[in-house]
Every structure is written in structure tokens, then in C-alpha cells.
Design an enzyme around this catalytic site. Structure first.
Site, PDB file in Angstrom:
ATOM      1  N   ASN A 106       0.222  -1.526  -0.117  1.00 32.29           N
ATOM      2  CA  ASN A 106      -0.083  -0.058  -0.192  1.00 32.29           C
ATOM      3  C   ASN A 106       0.980   0.790  -0.081  1.00 32.29           C
ATOM      4  O   ASN A 106       1.971   1.183   0.823  1.00 32.29           O
ATOM      5  CB  ASN A 106      -0.686  -0.148   1.030  1.00 32.29           C
ATOM      6  CG  ASN A 106      -1.747   1.231   1.615  1.00 32.29           C
ATOM      7  OD1 ASN A 106      -2.231   1.323   0.634  1.00 32.29           O
ATOM      8  ND2 ASN A 106      -2.050   1.644   2.627  1.00 32.29           N
ATOM      9  N   GLY A 107       0.567   2.111  -0.704  1.00 34.90           N
ATOM     10  CA  GLY A 107       1.915   3.383  -0.865  1.00 34.90           C
ATOM     11  C   GLY A 107       1.597   3.860  -2.105  1.00 34.90           C
ATOM     12  O   GLY A 107       1.380   3.342  -3.072  1.00 34.90           O
ATOM     13  N   GLU A 487     -20.312  20.765   2.390  1.00 32.53           N
ATOM     14  CA  GLU A 487     -20.558  19.802   2.988  1.00 32.53           C
ATOM     15  C   GLU A 487     -21.477  18.835   2.627  1.00 32.53           C
ATOM     16  O   GLU A 487     -21.544  17.604   2.135  1.00 32.53           O
ATOM     17  CB  GLU A 487     -20.366  19.526   4.866  1.00 32.53           C
ATOM     18  CG  GLU A 487     -20.651  17.962   4.720  1.00 32.53           C
ATOM     19  CD  GLU A 487     -19.742  17.232   4.531  1.00 32.53           C
ATOM     20  OE1 GLU A 487     -18.237  17.337   4.212  1.00 32.53           O
ATOM     21  OE2 GLU A 487     -19.416  16.292   5.301  1.00 32.53           O
ATOM     22  N   LYS A 491     -21.427  15.531   0.368  1.00 33.34           N
ATOM     23  CA  LYS A 491     -22.210  13.971   0.574  1.00 33.34           C
ATOM     24  C   LYS A 491     -22.682  13.720  -0.411  1.00 33.34           C
ATOM     25  O   LYS A 491     -22.482  12.569  -0.812  1.00 33.34           O
ATOM     26  CB  LYS A 491     -23.409  14.591   1.967  1.00 33.34           C
ATOM     27  CG  LYS A 491     -22.482  14.324   3.117  1.00 33.34           C
ATOM     28  CD  LYS A 491     -21.857  12.945   3.466  1.00 33.34           C
ATOM     29  CE  LYS A 491     -19.784  12.504   3.118  1.00 33.34           C
ATOM     30  NZ  LYS A 491     -19.260  13.254   3.986  1.00 33.34           N
ATOM     31  N   GLU A 494     -21.494  12.318  -3.961  1.00 35.64           N
ATOM     32  CA  GLU A 494     -20.331  11.337  -3.516  1.00 35.64           C
ATOM     33  C   GLU A 494     -21.094   9.774  -3.354  1.00 35.64           C
ATOM     34  O   GLU A 494     -20.797   8.410  -3.954  1.00 35.64           O
ATOM     35  CB  GLU A 494     -19.651  10.842  -1.755  1.00 35.64           C
ATOM     36  CG  GLU A 494     -18.347  11.933  -1.492  1.00 35.64           C
ATOM     37  CD  GLU A 494     -18.084  11.632   0.183  1.00 35.64           C
ATOM     38  OE1 GLU A 494     -17.435  10.588   0.246  1.00 35.64           O
ATOM     39  OE2 GLU A 494     -18.590  11.848   0.769  1.00 35.64           O
ATOM     40  N   HIS A 510     -23.715  36.323  -8.437  1.00 34.76           N
ATOM     41  CA  HIS A 510     -22.513  36.914  -9.628  1.00 34.76           C
ATOM     42  C   HIS A 510     -22.102  36.081 -10.394  1.00 34.76           C
ATOM     43  O   HIS A 510     -21.384  35.987 -10.611  1.00 34.76           O
ATOM     44  CB  HIS A 510     -21.852  37.068  -8.132  1.00 34.76           C
ATOM     45  CG  HIS A 510     -22.283  38.289  -7.366  1.00 34.76           C
ATOM     46  ND1 HIS A 510     -21.804  39.456  -7.687  1.00 34.76           N
ATOM     47  CD2 HIS A 510     -22.975  38.032  -5.789  1.00 34.76           C
ATOM     48  CE1 HIS A 510     -22.638  40.304  -7.168  1.00 34.76           C
ATOM     49  NE2 HIS A 510     -22.476  39.062  -5.437  1.00 34.76           N
TER      50      HIS A 510
HETATM   51  C1  AGP Z   1     -15.552  12.586   2.959  1.00 35.61           C
HETATM   52  O1  AGP Z   1     -16.877  12.839   2.953  1.00 35.61           O
HETATM   53  C2  AGP Z   1     -14.518  11.622   2.243  1.00 35.61           C
HETATM   54  N1  AGP Z   1     -14.700  10.359   1.903  1.00 35.61           N
HETATM   55  C3  AGP Z   1     -13.613  12.575   1.962  1.00 35.61           C
HETATM   56  O2  AGP Z   1     -13.400  14.091   1.693  1.00 35.61           O
HETATM   57  C4  AGP Z   1     -12.905  12.464   3.237  1.00 35.61           C
HETATM   58  O3  AGP Z   1     -13.227  13.537   4.244  1.00 35.61           O
HETATM   59  C5  AGP Z   1     -10.937  13.456   3.476  1.00 35.61           C
HETATM   60  O4  AGP Z   1     -10.594  12.308   2.317  1.00 35.61           O
HETATM   61  C6  AGP Z   1     -10.688  13.573   4.454  1.00 35.61           C
HETATM   62  O5  AGP Z   1      -9.894  12.164   4.875  1.00 35.61           O
HETATM   63  P1  AGP Z   1      -9.753  12.137   6.529  1.00 35.61           P
HETATM   64  O6  AGP Z   1     -10.937  12.804   7.479  1.00 35.61           O
HETATM   65  O7  AGP Z   1      -9.488  10.747   6.771  1.00 35.61           O
HETATM   66  O8  AGP Z   1      -8.295  13.064   6.907  1.00 35.61           O
END
Ligand code: AGP
Length: 614
Positions: A106-107, A487, A491, A494, A510
Site C-alpha cells: 500500500n503506497g 459539506e 455528501k 459522493e 454573481h
Molecule cells: C468524506 O466524505 C470523504 N470521504 C473525504 O472527503 C474525506 O473527508 C477526506 O478524504 C479526508 O479524510 P480524513 O478525514 O481521513 O483525513
């Protein structure tokens, strides 16, 4: 954002635990999956595109129960592609040395092209387009009889981030794991040892865990764990107890983790608040900050860094710190911050918001702030996460595991934690005991207030039905409700795949108002706090363009309810808590629109729960 699982046992097959572990990690990334299993006959690798269920079906066909007992050690992986398409060839595990060595990772390996060219020059044949495969071939090339030493030699040549697990036929019964920039946790059970990128894949077997640190490399056998640095110096890491159990990561009768976590918020926030309010002082305790009143009084500016939902929470924090502590506060997108050569120093308090505590850009922002001598705190949900550990001080959210990719309870917990921090900082300055006392009382009501929003779930679902087919939406808000509009838009993007934009309410006229028609619902945040009247004016502008307006309105506010097409009702509360009660209504709205559109919800396409790559 891939998921890694390793398993070794004195007396049980690794096959089931590996697949079950992958299922727990599938939210981290899920475009392909695979396992490598070791027995006296050698290593067998099974890989499949798609979700873990497809790999499970493949294994059911290939490995009848009667054959599984001989595989007592193995590694597994669920992938979120960074290099190379989601194909079987690119799925992990990757192999080397004629398939005798298998590895999962992972990475991101930043110098993989140069490493690959060097290996190809020496006649190595690559089977994939991934960066990962170079690590497998490097380890094989350095293997002179000690797998850990070979892996250490290979990893010294790697630039970038890794969490790896490797097994080899030449070293039967042994697994080598290592981490740098990608989380890796070792669970030490009675007869089993489980390695995973996230503790949720471990708690089913044990709650005794070791969090590896960057630069650690470990040899794992059924007899135990032996940890070293890459330079082969022995390292001791404490065994910690995980403070929640497997039940916390089951759905508990809910259809999706997202709705479960939305409904968990009263309890989650009660945990965030528990033991942290000081009624006698009209302030908050927050001992995890390890900052004296004198330290706090020396702070001249607050910077809040984060990504996605955490960034939105940080944007709410701006209003809270400036209102309560009278201190300039700058929310910063972590990727922008880390590369901007940020102007921070000893009198700046940098707060890193991260549910997972592993987001690469936020972690880099922490490291850059530490380099520049700033005061750094972490606000994380995952105990022992990298950001929490490297920040060295901060506030754990205690919201419980958040499994759904869409962050909900972490957002409200972050805003609650920021509110308590702003209260504490304010009371070292001009915030009076009376104002502090008012806030302590209101914060104590928060779980009840959120419960009242949740009681409106059915009504919100009905409103969602009216608008579930909309392809475009606007979310508008002012002041501390502007980040909440962002936010709410995030949501629904997403989980429902609806194109939605969050806007500062006054900004609509605007330009964006050109897009309004009867087909573009506008969600207006109208909590009964200062600024509401102005937003009501913007509502009229939208209605004049025939756009339907869904208002999030305070119960009893007849004027606001009459001004909108449909209302989502929230309880009356003070301005500081309005972002939290408002966002819960938006979370429910987004969830129901997604459910009605038949979306995946917990694992939306293209997304991963923790973005541990840039
Ligand atoms: C949030 O609904 C998302 N899945 C995403 O934006 C998330 O908040 C972002 O990747 C940051 O993650 P973290 O809070 O684990 O750093």
C-alpha cells in the site's frame, strides 16, 4: 488506500481469515483483490478484479475446504489503483523469483521507473504495470538467505511510501512486514498473528495490537514478532489494547454503514464530549492538548489543515475560533498548504483534522508545520494513527470506527472538538465565564439536539423522494453555514452521484444563478441564527427563477418554512451548534437520495476511505 492483510497461525487455515480481513478493509479500496497462500508445496496466488466477493468465489472453486488446512500463512490485498488499470495482472500480490516470493503493498513508489529499468537491464521480466512489482523483484535480488535483511536492503532503495507484507518459499513459515508512510498494525493473538493496514481487520482475532512506525520492519512467525529498523537495529514497540470490539464495525441491522453512522451521532458526540467540559470554569478540559493557559495565551493565529469533509469542518472552525477566541483563523486545504512554503512559526497553532489520521496531504502538512516550529495538534478519530502520533498532542474524536466512505459522524465530532477547543482558547482570553457557561450547557445538549434531527428521518426521506431524480443541485449558506453547504454538496456528490455545488448564499447572484430553473433544486440553510434573513432574500431570488427550494429551517420558524418549497426541520440551538444540527439533516437527505437512486452508498465508485497517496 489499499487494504493489506497478513495471517499466520499455529493451528488454523489462513484462507478464511485473509478473506474476512479483506472484507473489513474493502472500504479502503476495492477495484481488485488477491491472496498468496504458503504451504509445504510452495506459494499459490489467486487474484481477481472487482470486489472481494468475486475473489471469495474464485477461492471457493479453487480451494475446497478439505484443502485449506495446509495453508497456515498467507498475505492478501484489496486494491485502489494508482499505477495501472484494475486488471488481474495489476492486482496484488505480486510475485518474483519464478513465483517463489509474493508481496502486497500500500503506497506509492516514486522512483519505481528507475528501479524497474535497472532490474530489466539485469533480465528481470515484469508481469504488471504497477510500481509495487519492483519491490518484489528487489527483495528476491537481495535474498542471500535472510528474508528480513533482503527486504531491508530493497526498501533502502525505495523512495516514496509503503506498507508491505511478503512471504517466500525459501523462508517457510515466515512473513516480513514493513511501513513507511502507509499504516500497518500487527495483532498478536494466542495462536494467530494478524497484520493489517487497519485495526478493523484485526479485532475479530485479537485486541492486542502493535502499531508499527515509519522505518520499522518486522519478521513474523507463529512464535512471535521481531521488529527492527532498516539498519537491523532491534526495536521495541508496546502492545496496546484496542478500545472497541467487532460489534462496532458490524452494520447492526442497518442497511448501510452510512445510515448506521448517521444514527450513531448522538452516542458518538456524547463520547466526544465525555469528560471534556468544565462547568465550574465555563470552559473545556482537553488534557490531550498538553498546553498550559500560558501556551494558549501566546498563540497569535490558528491554522486548520485538512481535506474533503475534514477541510469543511476546519472551515466551520474558523468561525468558532474567531467568534469565541477573537483570534485570526485560517482553514487551509492540506495539499495547498504543504506546497505553499507556509508562513507559520512558534506563535501559530496548526490543527490537523483527519478522521483516518492517515491522509497523505494532511500528514505532510503536519510535518511541514513541525519543521517550521509551529505548535501542532491532531484531531483524529483513529487512535494511534500516524497524524495523531506525529502531531504529538491533540484531541481524539472518540466517534468510534467510521466504515462508510462518506464521512458523517467524524464531521460532527470534529466540529464539536473544535468548538470545545475554541471555548478553551476563548476562556484564556476575553470570553467571559457567563458566555462560557452558556456554551457548556448548550454543548451538553448536543446529543439530544441531534436525536431530534434524526426523529425527522421519515419526513426527510419523503422530501428526498421528490428530488431524487435531479441531476444538478445547489446548496447555499452564509457564515458558518457556508462550509456546511459545501459539506452537504459533497455528501450528495459522493453517495448519490448528483452534480451539486455548495455556494456562499450571497454569491449565487454573481453568476451561478444563470443555471437555475425548475430542474435545479436549491438547498438553503436557514437555521434561525444571524444571517438567516439575508439568505431568505437569496431564496426569493431562486424562487423567482422557478427553482424549487428545500430549506433547512428551525422548528417553529413559520416565516422561513413558508418561504421554501419543502422544509427539513432542525431544533432551535445557538449559532455555534447550528452547523452540527444542520449537517445531520443534509446527511439524511443525501443518504435517501442515494438509496432512491440505487447507489452503492458505503463504497461509492472511484472513492476510498483513506487517501494515503497524494
Ligand atoms: C468524506 O466524505 C470523504 N470521504 C473525504 O472527503 C474525506 O473527508 C477526506 O478524504 C479526508 O479524510 P480524513 O478525514 O481521513 O483525513
Amino acid at each position: 488506500m489499499c487494504g493489506i492483510v497478513g495471517f499466520t497461525s499455529r493451528n488454523k487455515s489462513a484462507v478464511g481469515p485473509l478473506v474476512n480481513g479483506l472484507r473489513r478493509l474493502e472500504y479502503r479500496g476495492y477495484d481488485s483483490a488477491g491472496v498468496a497462500l504458503e504451504s509445504a508445496e510452495g506459494i499459490k496466488v489467486y487474484k481477481q478484479t472487482g470486489k472481494v466477493a468475486k475473489l471469495d468465489n474464485l477461492l471457493s472453486r479453487a480451494l475446497p475446504e478439505s484443502e485449506r488446512g495446509k495453508y497456515t500463512i498467507g498475505i492478501a490485498h484489496t486494491r485502489w489503483a494508482t499505477h495501472g488499470l484494475p486488471t488481474v495482472a495489476n492486482a496484488h500480490p505480486h510475485v518474483a523469483d519464478n513465483g517463489s516470493l509474493a508481496l502486497v503493498h500500500n503506497g506509492i513508489i516514486e522512483n519505481y521507473a528507475a528501479l524497474r529499468a535497472g532490474l530489466e537491464k539485469r533480465g528481470v521480466k515484469f508481469l504488471s504495470q504497477t510500481d509495487t512489482e519492483v519491490i518484489a523483484h528487489l527483495i528476491a535480488a537481495f535474498d542471500k538467505g535472510d528474508l528480513l535483511a533482503a527486504a531491508a536492503e530493497a526498501l533502502k532503495r525505495v523512495e516514496g511510501t509503503y506498507g508491505i507484507a511478503a512471504i517466500s518459499e525459501k523462508h517457510p513459515g515466515e512473513m516480513v512486514v514493513a511501513r513507511k508512510g502507509s499504516p500497518l498494525v500487527i495483532g498478536v493473538g494466542e495462536d494467530d498473528i494478524v497484520v493489517a493496514s487497519d485495526v478493523s481487520a484485526i479485532v475479530a482475532y485479537t485486541r492486542q495490537v502493535i502499531y508499527l512506525k515509519d522505518g520499522d520492519i518486522a519478521r513474523i512467525t507463529p512464535n512471535g514478532v521481531d521488529i527492527h529498523t532498516l539498519d537491523n537495529s532491534p526495536v521495541t514497540r508496546e502492545v496496546q489494547e484496542v478500545d472497541w470490539d467487532i460489534g462496532a464495525i458490524e452494520k447492526g441491522g442497518y442497511e448501510h454503514f452510512m445510515i448506521k453512522e448517521i444514527f450513531e451521532q448522538p452516542d458518538a458526540l456524547a463520547n466526544t464530549i465525555r469528560g471534556r467540559l468544565d462547568p465550574a470554569g465555563g470552559t473545556a478540559f482537553l488534557s490531550g492538548l498538553s498546553l498550559s493557559p500560558r501556551d494558549l495565551a501566546a498563540v497569535r493565529r490558528v491554522v486548520i489543515v485538512g481535506c474533503g469533509t475534514s477541510l469543511h469542518a476546519g472551515m466551520v472552525g474558523k468561525y468558532l475560533f474567531e467568534k469565541l477566541a477573537d483570534i485570526p483563523t485560517d482553514p487551509e486545504q492540506a495539499a495547498e498548504f504543504r506546497y505553499s512554503n507556509p508562513i507559520v512559526g512558534p506563535n501559530d497553532w496548526v490543527m490537523a483534522l483527519s478522521q483516518s489520521g492517515e491522509t497523505a496531504d494532511t500528514l505532510a502538512a503536519v510535518r511541514e508545520s513541525i519543521r517550521k516550529g509551529a505548535l501542532v495538534s491532531g484531531l483524529c478519530n483513529v487512535v494511534g494513527s500516524t497524524i495523531a502520533r506525529e502531531a504529538g498532542r491533540g484531541v481524539y474524536l472518540h466517534a468510534g470506527p467510521e466504515i462508510s466512505v462518506a464521512s458523517t459522524k467524524a464531521f460532527t465530532a470534529q466540529v464539536t472538538a473544535l468548538l470545545m477547543m475554541a471555548l478553551k482558547l476563548g476562556r484564556t482570553r476575553r470570553l467571559s465565564f457567563e458566555d462560557g457557561d452558556r456554551l457548556v450547557k448548550e454543548i451538553s445538549r448536543l446529543p439530544e439536539l441531534v436525536k431530534k434531527v434524526l426523529e425527522g428521518n421519515e419526513a426527510i426521506a419523503k422530501v428526498a423522494e421528490k428530488y431524487a431524480k435531479a441531476d444538478d443541485m445547489f446548496f447555499i449558506g452564509r457564515g458558518m453555514l457556508h462550509p456546511v453547504a459545501l459539506e452537504g454538496a459533497l455528501k450528495i456528490k459522493e453517495v448519490a452521484y448528483v452534480h451539486a455545488e455548495g455556494y456562499q448564499a450571497a454569491e449565487l447572484k454573481h453568476g451561478p444563478i444563470a443555471l437555475l430553473s425548475e430542474k435545479t433544486p436549491v438547498v438553503a440553510l436557514l437555521a434561525d441564527i444571524p444571517g438567516k434573513e439575508k439568505t431568505l432574500g437569496n431564496v426569493q431570488e431562486c424562487r423567482a427563477r422557478l427553482a424549487p427550494v428545500i430549506g433547512v429551517v428551525t422548528e417553529g420558524d413559520e416565516a422561513a418554512a413558508a418561504a421554501v418549497t419543502d422544509a427539513l426541520t432542525i431544533p432551535k440551538t445557538c449559532a455555534e451548534l447550528s452547523p452540527i444540527v444542520t449537517v445531520v439533516a443534509l446527511q439524511l437527505f443525501a443518504y435517501h437520495v442515494a438509496r432512491l437512486r440505487g447507489c452503492e452508498i458505503d463504497q461509492p465508485r472511484n472513492l476510498a476511505k483513506s487517501v494515503t497517496v497524494e
